[in-house]
Design a protein around this motif. Structure first.
Motif, PDB file in Angstrom:
ATOM      1  N   PHE A  39       0.844  -1.208   0.000  1.00 26.72           N
ATOM      2  CA  PHE A  39       0.000   0.000   0.000  1.00 26.72           C
ATOM      3  C   PHE A  39       0.879   1.258   0.000  1.00 26.72           C
ATOM      4  N   ASP A  40       1.990   1.202  -0.711  1.00 27.99           N
ATOM      5  CA  ASP A  40       2.859   2.385  -0.789  1.00 27.99           C
ATOM      6  C   ASP A  40       3.058   2.796  -2.255  1.00 27.99           C
ATOM      7  N   ILE A 366       2.652  -5.557   5.741  1.00 29.78           N
ATOM      8  CA  ILE A 366       1.917  -4.458   5.112  1.00 29.78           C
ATOM      9  C   ILE A 366       2.821  -3.237   4.949  1.00 29.78           C
ATOM     10  N   VAL A 368       3.154   0.544   4.251  1.00 30.41           N
ATOM     11  CA  VAL A 368       2.526   1.870   4.167  1.00 30.41           C
ATOM     12  C   VAL A 368       3.645   2.885   4.346  1.00 30.41           C
ATOM     13  N   THR A 388       0.084   8.250   8.805  1.00 29.73           N
ATOM     14  CA  THR A 388       0.266   6.945   8.174  1.00 29.73           C
ATOM     15  C   THR A 388      -0.517   7.022   6.876  1.00 29.73           C
ATOM     16  N   ARG A 389       0.119   6.637   5.783  1.00 29.23           N
ATOM     17  CA  ARG A 389      -0.539   6.778   4.490  1.00 29.23           C
ATOM     18  C   ARG A 389      -0.603   5.434   3.766  1.00 29.23           C
ATOM     19  N   ALA A 390      -1.817   5.062   3.364  1.00 26.35           N
ATOM     20  CA  ALA A 390      -1.990   3.893   2.499  1.00 26.35           C
ATOM     21  C   ALA A 390      -2.364   4.420   1.114  1.00 26.35           C
ATOM     22  N   SER A 391      -1.690   3.938   0.090  1.00 20.79           N
ATOM     23  CA  SER A 391      -1.997   4.408  -1.263  1.00 20.79           C
ATOM     24  C   SER A 391      -2.161   3.199  -2.174  1.00 20.79           C
ATOM     25  N   ASN A 396      -4.365  -3.904  -5.985  1.00 17.02           N
ATOM     26  CA  ASN A 396      -4.746  -4.123  -4.581  1.00 17.02           C
ATOM     27  C   ASN A 396      -6.184  -4.656  -4.489  1.00 17.02           C
ATOM     28  N   MET A 404      -5.232  -4.845   6.427  1.00 19.04           N
ATOM     29  CA  MET A 404      -4.621  -3.640   7.005  1.00 19.04           C
ATOM     30  C   MET A 404      -5.454  -3.107   8.180  1.00 19.04           C
ATOM     31  N   THR A 408      -4.199  -2.792  11.920  1.00 19.62           N
ATOM     32  CA  THR A 408      -4.177  -1.472  12.564  1.00 19.62           C
ATOM     33  C   THR A 408      -4.870  -1.553  13.927  1.00 19.62           C
TER      34      THR A 408
END
Ligand code: C6P
Length: 416
Positions: A39-40, A366, A368, A388-391, A396, A404, A408
């Protein structure tokens, strides 16, 4: 992870995410013994096999320098590189292939723009207008240009939802350049650039767009947008690192002075004076990243085979699901709640440091990004030290979002 039927978003029919996933070798990797959940993608996207193959095929079969040799390999390498330029021209609907300048990435594209436009346009007291959500790559080069020419940097303020405050755009008679991001890497906001470009044009202001986070998610038509320059990186759009583009309108590029001097960018060199090559070579000094450029062309052809809008629709489903599920976590706040967003979600959690969360998520496989995302002024605007950044990318899945969210929740319990 368990999911009740009612919370399962409907993914667009005909979009076969498993078929897409099968094309990304890296997705078979384990991280800390767990399947990789990547997720980055805003930092760099993963690469499909076709891109990796195109790059290695160049080295294995036609490796030679471009635009220099009469020999067969050089001709083939030149043709392959120029085919990539044409692919990209078509993809962004530039009028001419020579309006597509190859660079090493968005950072290089924006430095070229800032240096050259600074030389061409900026005088003491002039203003350069950027926005409060710019990446450092679209702040610092303009600051440097302002320092060189005695100009001032002005900033469009950001609303609480993470959008431009269009009522407070500080245009003035001294504004010469507007440099803005199409999509925010930190907030995910899709900015109304077409409208602002139109406003700038009325005032004869030159417009530069940082498209780093838009190129993999939005259909880009530079003529329809009406921008003068548009910058992006290859590696955020399924292409190789070390590649990028600066699109420029021909008439402006003709007037802009070169940024770097060297081979390939010249017409005639004497010790007294040098004349420069025609476009695009005037801006492409030295041997380019030929293998990368060929890979970049393949990445764009690959995206076109699937369609960016289908990919974006899929990513939007992931965004909506992640938003809903994350907001159910006690003390979690999303930074960036604009109406129009790409699949980028930044958040902070009371009593949890983003770095600790990122570390615990990594232990679950994971990936991120945590921190200020090269947007320190934006962090200050929101009063946070980082997020915290999920992209998300086209490969995906909803299941990965579930993994995730569960991780979390688990991390929050451990850290509070
Ligand atoms: N943002 C991120 O994790 P380069 O590094 O030259 O390819 O791109 C620079 C850049 C410029 N503008 C925007 C909006 C960007 O998002 C980036 C790169 C990555 O958000 C790495 S810092």
């Amino acid at each position: 992870a368990f999911m009740s039927a009612s919370t399962t978003p409907v993914v667009k029919k005909g979009y076969d995410v498993e078929e897409i996933r099968a094309q990304f070798p890296i997705l078979k990797e384990l991280v800390h013994g767990k399947p990789l959940v990547y997720f980055d993608n805003a930092a760099t996207s993963q690469k499909p096999r076709r891109v990796i193959k195109a790059e290695s095929a160049y080295y294995a079969t036609i490796n030679a320098n471009v635009h220099r040799g009469v020999h067969t390999l050089s001709t083939k390498a030149t043709e392959a590189q120029e085919a990539a330029r044409e692919t990209i021209r078509k993809h962004i609907n530039a009028e001419h292939a020579h309006e597509v300048i190859f660079t090493s990435g968005t950072t290089a594209s924006l430095n070229l723009a800032a240096f050259s436009l600074g030389q061409l346009l900026l005088k003491k007291g002039d203003e350069v207008l950027i926005s409060g959500m710019e990446h450092h790559a679209n702040i610092v080069p303009w600051q440097m240009a302002c320092e060189r020419h005695g100009a001032k940097l002005k900033v469009i303020p950001i609303t609480d939802s993470g959008e431009w405050d269009l009522k407070q755009v500080p245009f003035s008679e001294k504004t010469r350049i507007l440099a803005i991001s199409h999509v925010s890497n930190t907030l995910g906001t899709i900015n109304p650039i077409k409208e602002l470009i139109a406003e700038a044009k009325k005032r004869s202001i030159i417009t530069v767009v940082d498209g780093a986070q838009a190129i993999a998610h939005l259909d880009i038509d530079v003529q329809d947008l009406g921008c003068d320059l548009y910058a992006f990186s290859g590696h955020k759009a399924y292409g190789p690192t070390g590649t990028g583009v600066l699109y420029g309108r021909e008439e402006l590029l003709e007037r802009m002075p070169p940024w770097q001097g060297g081979g390939e960018m010249i017409d005639v060199v004497t010790f007294e004076k040098t004349t420069y090559a025609k476009l695009p070579f005037k801006f492409e000094a030295g041997t380019p990243h030929i293998a990368g450029i060929i890979g970049l062309g393949e990445a764009f052809r690959w995206m076109e085979d699937y369609g960016k809008s289908a990919m974006a629709a899929h990513e939007h489903t992931l965004l909506e699901h992640a938003t809903k599920e994350l907001l159910a976590i006690d003390g979690l706040r999303i930074i960036g709640t604009a109406k129009e967003k790409v699949g980028v979600i930044s958040f902070v959690i009371d009593g949890v440091h983003h770095y600790d969360l990122g570390t615990l998520l990594d232990q679950q496989g994971i990936a991120v990004r945590t921190g200020h995302h090269c947007t320190q002024p934006l962090m200050e605007r929101f009063g946070v030290s980082g997020t915290t950044r999920a992209s998300f990318a086209c490969f995906n899945t909803v299941d990965e979002v579930e993994v995730m969210v569960a991780a979390t929740r688990k991390a929050v319990k451990m850290l509070r």
